[in-house]
Design a protein around this motif. Structure first.
Motif, PDB file in Angstrom:
ATOM      1  N   SER A 112       0.828  -1.215   0.000  1.00  9.77           N
ATOM      2  CA  SER A 112       0.000   0.000   0.000  1.00  9.77           C
ATOM      3  C   SER A 112       0.859   1.261   0.000  1.00  9.77           C
ATOM      4  CB  SER A 112      -0.915   0.006   1.224  1.00  9.77           C
ATOM      5  OG  SER A 112      -1.771  -1.099   1.201  1.00  9.77           O
ATOM      6  N   GLY A 139       2.219   1.696  -3.426  1.00 12.81           N
ATOM      7  CA  GLY A 139       1.167   2.186  -4.322  1.00 12.81           C
ATOM      8  C   GLY A 139       0.855   3.670  -4.104  1.00 12.81           C
ATOM      9  N   ILE A 140       0.835   4.085  -2.843  1.00  9.13           N
ATOM     10  CA  ILE A 140       0.603   5.498  -2.544  1.00  9.13           C
ATOM     11  C   ILE A 140       1.748   6.348  -3.090  1.00  9.13           C
ATOM     12  CG2 ILE A 140       0.526   7.173  -0.642  1.00  9.13           C
ATOM     13  CD1 ILE A 140      -1.065   5.024   0.931  1.00  9.13           C
ATOM     14  N   ARG A 188       3.693   5.659  -5.655  1.00  6.23           N
ATOM     15  CA  ARG A 188       3.602   5.716  -7.113  1.00  6.23           C
ATOM     16  C   ARG A 188       2.457   6.630  -7.548  1.00  6.23           C
ATOM     17  NH1 ARG A 188       7.281   4.224 -10.584  1.00  6.23           N
ATOM     18  NH2 ARG A 188       5.674   3.556 -12.014  1.00  6.23           N
ATOM     19  N   TRP A 189       1.377   6.640  -6.779  1.00 11.28           N
ATOM     20  CA  TRP A 189       0.233   7.468  -7.113  1.00 11.28           C
ATOM     21  C   TRP A 189       0.555   8.957  -6.922  1.00 11.28           C
ATOM     22  CZ3 TRP A 189      -3.646   9.760  -3.651  1.00 11.28           C
ATOM     23  CH2 TRP A 189      -4.739  10.265  -4.355  1.00 11.28           C
ATOM     24  N   LEU A 190       1.334   9.273  -5.887  1.00 10.39           N
ATOM     25  CA  LEU A 190       1.675  10.666  -5.617  1.00 10.39           C
ATOM     26  C   LEU A 190       2.735  11.222  -6.548  1.00 10.39           C
ATOM     27  CD1 LEU A 190       1.726  10.676  -1.706  1.00 10.39           C
ATOM     28  CD2 LEU A 190      -0.013  11.627  -3.231  1.00 10.39           C
ATOM     29  N   SER A 191       3.559  10.365  -7.123  1.00  8.96           N
ATOM     30  CA  SER A 191       4.632  10.897  -7.985  1.00  8.96           C
ATOM     31  C   SER A 191       4.214  11.030  -9.429  1.00  8.96           C
ATOM     32  CB  SER A 191       5.840   9.975  -7.920  1.00  8.96           C
ATOM     33  OG  SER A 191       5.523   8.691  -8.386  1.00  8.96           O
TER      34      SER A 191
END
Length: 110
Positions: free
Chosen positions: A101, A104-105, A107-110
């Motif tokens: 998680s 994933g967070i 990767r989602w923020l970058s």
């Protein structure tokens, strides 16, 4: 003459070696959790740590891979310190889910 206790056998015990199948399976599943689950946690930990470290990419990867062996060691110790196999697997899969998680967070923020 044999005593009564030596004639009666424990029904949970195997005929050879005196170790039950249930105990052998519990040890086998703990070894599986320590090996496979430890690799899973160590890999996710190193990927997650390399992503979040503020160093250059090469330095972050080297440091994260080095520290991941410590994570694998802790998982292996955890698997054999637990009272049950279910608790051992829970202690392996919970950190794996947390590290996945966090990755994933990131990767989602970058």
């Amino acid at each position: 003459m044999e005593s009564v206790s030596s004639v009666r056998r424990n029904p949970g015990r195997a005929k050879r070696g005196g170790v039950s199948l249930r105990w052998r399976l519990a040890v086998a599943f703990r070894v599986l959790a320590a090996a496979v689950g430890g690799y899973l946690v160590a890999a996710l930990f190193s990927v997650c740590l390399a992503q979040w470290l503020p160093f250059t990419r090469a330095e972050s990867v080297v440091l994260a891979m080095t520290v991941s062996f410590l994570a694998w060691l802790l998982v292996a110790l955890w698997c054999f310190a637990c009272r049950s196999v279910v608790l051992a697997w829970f202690g392996v899969l919970l950190p794996a889910g947390v590290f996945a998680s966090l990755y994933g967070i990131g990767r989602w923020l970058s």
